[in-house]
Each structure stands twice: as C-alpha cells, then as structure tokens.
Design an enzyme around this catalytic site. Structure first.
Site, PDB file in Angstrom:
ATOM      1  N   CYS A 154      57.988  13.741 -23.007  1.00 19.10           N
ATOM      2  CA  CYS A 154      56.623  13.245 -22.945  1.00 19.10           C
ATOM      3  C   CYS A 154      56.426  12.220 -21.822  1.00 19.10           C
ATOM      4  CB  CYS A 154      56.225  12.599 -24.272  1.00 19.10           C
ATOM      5  SG  CYS A 154      54.521  11.991 -24.274  1.00 19.10           S
ATOM      6  N   ARG A 208      54.181   8.410 -22.763  1.00 20.03           N
ATOM      7  CA  ARG A 208      54.725   7.445 -23.735  1.00 20.03           C
ATOM      8  C   ARG A 208      54.296   5.998 -23.485  1.00 20.03           C
ATOM      9  NH1 ARG A 208      61.006   8.834 -23.684  1.00 20.03           N
ATOM     10  NH2 ARG A 208      60.563  10.059 -21.812  1.00 20.03           N
ATOM     11  N   TRP A 241      45.680  13.022 -25.429  1.00 21.90           N
ATOM     12  CA  TRP A 241      44.696  13.691 -24.580  1.00 21.90           C
ATOM     13  C   TRP A 241      45.482  14.549 -23.589  1.00 21.90           C
ATOM     14  CZ3 TRP A 241      44.695   8.241 -25.011  1.00 21.90           C
ATOM     15  CH2 TRP A 241      45.422   7.571 -24.021  1.00 21.90           C
ATOM     16  N   GLU A 301      48.206  20.594 -17.424  1.00 22.70           N
ATOM     17  CA  GLU A 301      48.536  21.462 -18.577  1.00 22.70           C
ATOM     18  C   GLU A 301      47.536  22.623 -18.657  1.00 22.70           C
ATOM     19  OE1 GLU A 301      49.891  19.390 -22.294  1.00 22.70           O
ATOM     20  OE2 GLU A 301      48.758  17.769 -21.393  1.00 22.70           O
TER      21      GLU A 301
HETATM   22  C1  HEM Z   1      48.142  10.100 -25.132  1.00 23.46           C
HETATM   23  C2  HEM Z   1      48.239  11.059 -24.229  1.00 23.46           C
HETATM   24  C3  HEM Z   1      49.438  11.948 -24.041  1.00 23.46           C
HETATM   25  C4  HEM Z   1      49.690  12.649 -22.904  1.00 23.46           C
HETATM   26  C5  HEM Z   1      48.836  12.664 -21.626  1.00 23.46           C
HETATM   27  C6  HEM Z   1      50.908  13.384 -23.130  1.00 23.46           C
HETATM   28  C7  HEM Z   1      51.461  14.258 -22.191  1.00 23.46           C
HETATM   29  C8  HEM Z   1      52.450  15.161 -22.501  1.00 23.46           C
HETATM   30  C9  HEM Z   1      52.780  16.313 -21.693  1.00 23.46           C
HETATM   31  C10 HEM Z   1      52.091  16.717 -20.400  1.00 23.46           C
HETATM   32  C11 HEM Z   1      53.806  16.952 -22.310  1.00 23.46           C
HETATM   33  C12 HEM Z   1      54.512  18.222 -21.831  1.00 23.46           C
HETATM   34  C13 HEM Z   1      53.804  19.357 -22.594  1.00 23.46           C
HETATM   35  C14 HEM Z   1      54.126  20.731 -22.013  1.00 23.46           C
HETATM   36  O1  HEM Z   1      54.564  20.796 -20.861  1.00 23.46           O
HETATM   37  O2  HEM Z   1      53.902  21.697 -22.749  1.00 23.46           O
HETATM   38  C15 HEM Z   1      54.125  16.201 -23.500  1.00 23.46           C
HETATM   39  C16 HEM Z   1      55.143  16.545 -24.371  1.00 23.46           C
HETATM   40  C17 HEM Z   1      55.332  15.913 -25.588  1.00 23.46           C
HETATM   41  N1  HEM Z   1      54.617  14.846 -26.097  1.00 23.46           N
HETATM   42 FE1  HEM Z   1      53.199  13.795 -25.143  1.00 23.46          FE
HETATM   43  N2  HEM Z   1      51.417  13.109 -24.374  1.00 23.46           N
HETATM   44  C18 HEM Z   1      50.531  12.245 -24.978  1.00 23.46           C
HETATM   45  C19 HEM Z   1      50.625  11.761 -26.282  1.00 23.46           C
HETATM   46  C20 HEM Z   1      51.608  12.129 -27.187  1.00 23.46           C
HETATM   47  C21 HEM Z   1      51.625  11.710 -28.582  1.00 23.46           C
HETATM   48  C22 HEM Z   1      50.537  10.877 -29.269  1.00 23.46           C
HETATM   49  C23 HEM Z   1      52.775  12.216 -29.121  1.00 23.46           C
HETATM   50  C24 HEM Z   1      53.307  12.074 -30.531  1.00 23.46           C
HETATM   51  C25 HEM Z   1      52.957  11.095 -31.369  1.00 23.46           C
HETATM   52  C26 HEM Z   1      53.455  12.955 -28.067  1.00 23.46           C
HETATM   53  C27 HEM Z   1      54.665  13.613 -28.235  1.00 23.46           C
HETATM   54  C28 HEM Z   1      55.125  14.582 -27.345  1.00 23.46           C
HETATM   55  C29 HEM Z   1      56.225  15.493 -27.643  1.00 23.46           C
HETATM   56  C30 HEM Z   1      57.065  15.518 -28.937  1.00 23.46           C
HETATM   57  C31 HEM Z   1      56.361  16.335 -26.538  1.00 23.46           C
HETATM   58  C32 HEM Z   1      57.390  17.484 -26.348  1.00 23.46           C
HETATM   59  C33 HEM Z   1      56.787  18.751 -26.947  1.00 23.46           C
HETATM   60  C34 HEM Z   1      57.716  19.965 -26.824  1.00 23.46           C
HETATM   61  O3  HEM Z   1      58.957  19.731 -26.765  1.00 23.46           O
HETATM   62  O4  HEM Z   1      57.200  21.109 -26.803  1.00 23.46           O
HETATM   63  N3  HEM Z   1      52.744  12.875 -26.904  1.00 23.46           N
HETATM   64  N4  HEM Z   1      53.294  15.103 -23.592  1.00 23.46           N
HETATM   65  N1  LIG Z   2      48.854  16.436 -23.997  1.00 21.93           N
HETATM   66  C1  LIG Z   2      49.555  17.008 -24.858  1.00 21.93           C
HETATM   67  N2  LIG Z   2      50.302  18.093 -24.495  1.00 21.93           N
HETATM   68  C2  LIG Z   2      51.347  18.637 -25.206  1.00 21.93           C
HETATM   69  C3  LIG Z   2      52.268  17.820 -25.875  1.00 21.93           C
HETATM   70  C4  LIG Z   2      53.298  18.424 -26.605  1.00 21.93           C
HETATM   71  C5  LIG Z   2      53.453  19.795 -26.621  1.00 21.93           C
HETATM   72  C6  LIG Z   2      52.541  20.585 -25.928  1.00 21.93           C
HETATM   73  C7  LIG Z   2      52.682  22.080 -25.967  1.00 21.93           C
HETATM   74  N3  LIG Z   2      53.927  22.397 -25.295  1.00 21.93           N
HETATM   75  C8  LIG Z   2      54.346  23.761 -25.506  1.00 21.93           C
HETATM   76  C9  LIG Z   2      53.946  24.578 -24.311  1.00 21.93           C
HETATM   77  C10 LIG Z   2      54.371  26.001 -24.494  1.00 21.93           C
HETATM   78  C11 LIG Z   2      55.749  26.072 -23.854  1.00 21.93           C
HETATM   79  C12 LIG Z   2      55.785  24.949 -22.863  1.00 21.93           C
HETATM   80  N4  LIG Z   2      54.591  24.116 -23.117  1.00 21.93           N
HETATM   81  C13 LIG Z   2      51.488  20.021 -25.224  1.00 21.93           C
HETATM   82  C14 LIG Z   2      49.599  16.561 -26.265  1.00 21.93           C
HETATM   83  C15 LIG Z   2      49.505  17.297 -27.424  1.00 21.93           C
HETATM   84  C16 LIG Z   2      49.602  16.483 -28.590  1.00 21.93           C
HETATM   85  C17 LIG Z   2      49.789  15.167 -28.305  1.00 21.93           C
HETATM   86  S1  LIG Z   2      49.807  14.943 -26.639  1.00 21.93           S
END
Ligand code: HEM
Ligand SMILES: N=C(Nc1cccc(CNC[C@@H]2CCCN2)c1)c1cccs1
Length: 363
Positions: free
Chosen positions: A67, A70, A238, A243
């Site tokens: 993420c 963070r 958000w 994305e």
């Molecule tokens: C507040 C704005 C936030 C932004 C802009 C953001 C942005 C992102 C982005 C761009 C990714 C990569 C997603 C992808 O490539 O599919 C990501 C992954 C992730 N984010 Fe954040 N995030 C935010 C908030 C959060 C929150 C609130 C949580 C949990 C409480 C969180 C937990 C995670 C987790 C667990 C992943 C990995 C998901 C996976 O492994 O598929 N994020 N985030």
């Molecule tokens: N901005 C966000 N994007 C996000 C975060 C976690 C996971 C994902 C979805 N990821 C899965 C996709 C599908 C395979 C690679 N990316 C999006 C958020 C979603 C929920 C909180 S933040």
C-alpha cells in the site's frame, strides 16, 4: 505448538505493542494480559476491546507492504459490527459503510469489522470489492463490462441475480454466514457515486461514454489482529488515478480502452515506436484525475501519493519502526522512475497485525 498457545503468544505480542503505542500504564496492560490468558485457556478465544480493534486495524494498514497510501494510517475510522448476527443486519451495516465513507465525494477511510472466526459461523463477503462492475461473455464471445468480474457475475446469476447487460452494471452484495446459503442484496442505486469521464482539453472524449465508481472498498481480505481472524472486515480508501486510468480501463484483459483513446486523439498506431500506447495512457489518466476533481470526488495522482509515502517513511523512522514494503506494488504503473520509490529497496517482511488474502468462498 497448540493453536491455543500460538494464539496466546500472538495476543501477548499484539497487546504489548498496542498498549505501548497507546501510552497505557503497565498496570492496565498486566490486568488485560491476565484476563486474555484466562479467556484463551477457558475458550481458546478472546474478544478485543473497541480500542484494541481500532488500533489493530490501523496497525494492519500501517503494515500493508503493497500500500502506497499508508501516510493516512492513523485516520482510519472503524465501525464495530461484531454484534451483527444475521445477513440482513450485515447488509445494513455495509450500506451504512458505503454511505459514510462516500461522504458526498469527500471520501473517508472506513473499516467495518464483523464478528471474527471462532464465534458464531465464519462470515464471508463473496464480493472482491463491494462496488464493482459486472462482466459478461455473450454467445458470440464478445465481452461486455469488466472481464475481471466474469466469474463472480456468473455466481450472482446462479443465485438469481439478473443484470441489465450494460458495461457498467453494479454487482449485488453477496454475504455468507457460516454454512447458510449465500444471501444476495442489490446495492441501493442512490448509495453508488459514479464519475463520468471527460477530458480537460478534448471535448470528444465523452463520446467514449466512460465512467468509474468513486469508492474502492475491498471486501474479501482477512484482518488478523493478535491471533484473532476477522474474515469479513471491508475497508475503503480513495483511488490513486492510475488504478483506474492505467489498469482498470487500460489493461487488454480489462476494459482495453487504449486503442479507442488513440483513435480519438488521432495518434499514429501503425508502429510501436510512435509511443501511441504511452500517449493514450497519459491522456486517459489525465481524464480520470480531471473528472474526479471536477466531480469533487477524492482521488490522488501517483506523484502526490509517492510524496505522501515518503513522508510516511520518514515518520515511521522517527517512531523507531522499520518500513516494510513490496517494491513491485509500491511503484506506480506509469512513470515509476519519476518517484523516489523506484530507487529504493524495501523488505517484504510479514508484520502483524495485517490484511491477508483468503481462498475464494465460491468456485
Ligand atoms: C486512503 C487512500 C488509499 C490509497 C490511495 C491507497 C492506495 C493503494 C494502492 C494503489 C494499492 C495497490 C492496489 C493494486 O495495485 O491493485 C493499495 C494496496 C493495498 N492497500 Fe491501500 N490505499 C489507501 C488506503 C488503504 C486503506 C484504508 C487500507 C486498509 C485499512 C489499505 C490497505 C491496502 C492493502 C491491504 C493493499 C494490498 C492489497 C492486495 O494485496 O491486493 N489501503 N493501496
Ligand atoms: N485505492 C485502493 N486500491 C486498492 C487497494 C487494495 C486492493 C486493490 C485491488 N487490488 C487487486 C487488483 C487485482 C490484481 C492486482 N490489483 C485496490 C483501495 C481500496 C480499498 C482501500 S484503498
């Protein structure tokens, strides 16, 4: 090691760190540790206080290696829905989450915690994200909607759901409690905020009739805090513009819009070296950021997000904590080398509390 002993170890490790970070007196910690030890010895389980649940969910976000967002980890709002014991009350809590998190476009990061595994039945939300578009393959093999949703769309149809068959049908909420059959709830349309996509300088862009939903809310991951597993704990933030603009609408195996955008901008697509794909990508991402800003819906560009992440890294260092990360996910999909992240290394160590994948409940 028995899973009771393991759970006690994980509980003690979490409580020690949690109470220290919250600045609690050691007396309060000792009382709590004894109580939890008794509970685990009695029933193999213990129940988090609301304060422990909130801080645990925030720590889990802080520990999410993939993420980039963070920087805002301490602002996460947590709704305690552990009392919900039937599918209807869960659906209501989820609709309430969507409404409060959307907040008219000024998005607030929320997590709703339903009761953890071990108590009543195991709860699962079958949706990957609570708001997502359906995907259909027609008889002649043409694709309508989001190809990433084809499997889940079929499952919803088998459960009796009928979509309109458009490219942007919002899928229903599917909740399963224990061994009950999954319960299906269409999401009230007035809860869904969407942004029609226009371009800052090319008025013909709207002819593509593209839009995307405002609220990304992940609903299929498991939150693990001190040995307790919350198998249904949807959380939202958000979007980062890339994305939507560089993956969801651009990937050939998603909405595959680059050729259509190139056509609109009259790019020379006859040779790769004209970099028409790259130019179309930038125009599409400019349209996403411009449209969300126009609509007053929270979104962050990848440059700003990287700068915020850098501030997060500095603050973590000051707090005496190592920042763990997964480089390949932290770099943005466009212009990665324009961010500091590209030139850094990160250890992808697993730190608890955290969010984890769990097997799909359907297949
Ligand atoms: C507040 C704005 C936030 C932004 C802009 C953001 C942005 C992102 C982005 C761009 C990714 C990569 C997603 C992808 O490539 O599919 C990501 C992954 C992730 N984010 Fe954040 N995030 C935010 C908030 C959060 C929150 C609130 C949580 C949990 C409480 C969180 C937990 C995670 C987790 C667990 C992943 C990995 C998901 C996976 O492994 O598929 N994020 N985030
Ligand atoms: N901005 C966000 N994007 C996000 C975060 C976690 C996971 C994902 C979805 N990821 C899965 C996709 C599908 C395979 C690679 N990316 C999006 C958020 C979603 C929920 C909180 S933040």
């Amino acid at each position: 090691m028995s899973d009771q002993h393991e759970r006690l170890e994980q509980a003690e490790e979490f409580l020690n760190q949690c109470y220290s970070e919250l600045g609690k007196e050691s007396e309060e910690l000792l009382v709590r540790l004894n109580q939890v030890k008794d509970d685990i010895q009695q029933s193999g389980f213990y129940t988090h206080t609301y304060e422990e649940l909130v801080h645990g969910a925030r720590m889990a976000w802080r520990n999410s290696n993939r993420c980039i967002g963070r920087f805002f980890w301490e602002t996460l709002k947590v709704v305690d829905a552990r009392e919900c014991s039937d599918e209807e009350s869960m659906a209501i809590a989820i609709f309430d989450h969507i409404k409060k998190a959307t907040n008219g476009g000024n998005i607030v990061p929320y997590l709703t915690a339903f009761h953890p595994a071990h108590e009543k039945g195991n709860i699962r939300i079958w949706n990957h994200q609570l708001i997502r578009y359906a995907g259909y393959v027609t008889e002649d093999g043409t694709m309508i909607g989001d190809p990433a949703s084809v499997d889940f769309t079929k499952v919803c149809q088998e459960l009796g759901w009928e979509g309109k068959g458009s490219s942007f049908d919002i899928l229903p909420l599917v909740i399963q409690l224990g061994e009950n059959p999954p319960a299906l709830f269409p999401i009230p349309e007035d809860l869904i905020l969407e942004v029609p996509l226009t371009h800052p300088t090319n008025p013909s862009f709207e002819a593509l009739e593209l839009k995307w939903y405002a609220l990304p809310i992940i609903s299929d991951m498991k939150l693990v805090i001190g040995g307790i597993e919350y198998t249904a704990a949807p959380f939202n933030g958000w979007y980062m513009g890339t994305e939507i603009g560089a993956r969801n609408l651009a990937d050939t195996e998603r909405y595959n819009m680059l050729p259509r955008v190139a056509e609109l901008f009259q790019l020379d697509t006859s040779r790769e070296y004209t970099l028409w794909r790259d130019e179309a990508l930038i125009e599409l991402n400019k349209a996403v950021l411009f449209s969300f800003k126009q609509a007053g819906v929270s979104i962050v560009d990848h440059h700003t997000a990287a700068k915020q992440f850098e501030r997060f890294e500095k603050r973590e260092q000051d707090a005496g904590r190592n920042v763990t990360g997964k480089w390949s996910w932290l770099i943005p999909p466009i212009s990665p080398a324009t961010t500091h992240i590209f030139r850094k290394g990160y250890k992808d160590d697993r730190v608890y509390p955290n969010y984890f994948y769990q097997p799909a409940p359907y297949k």
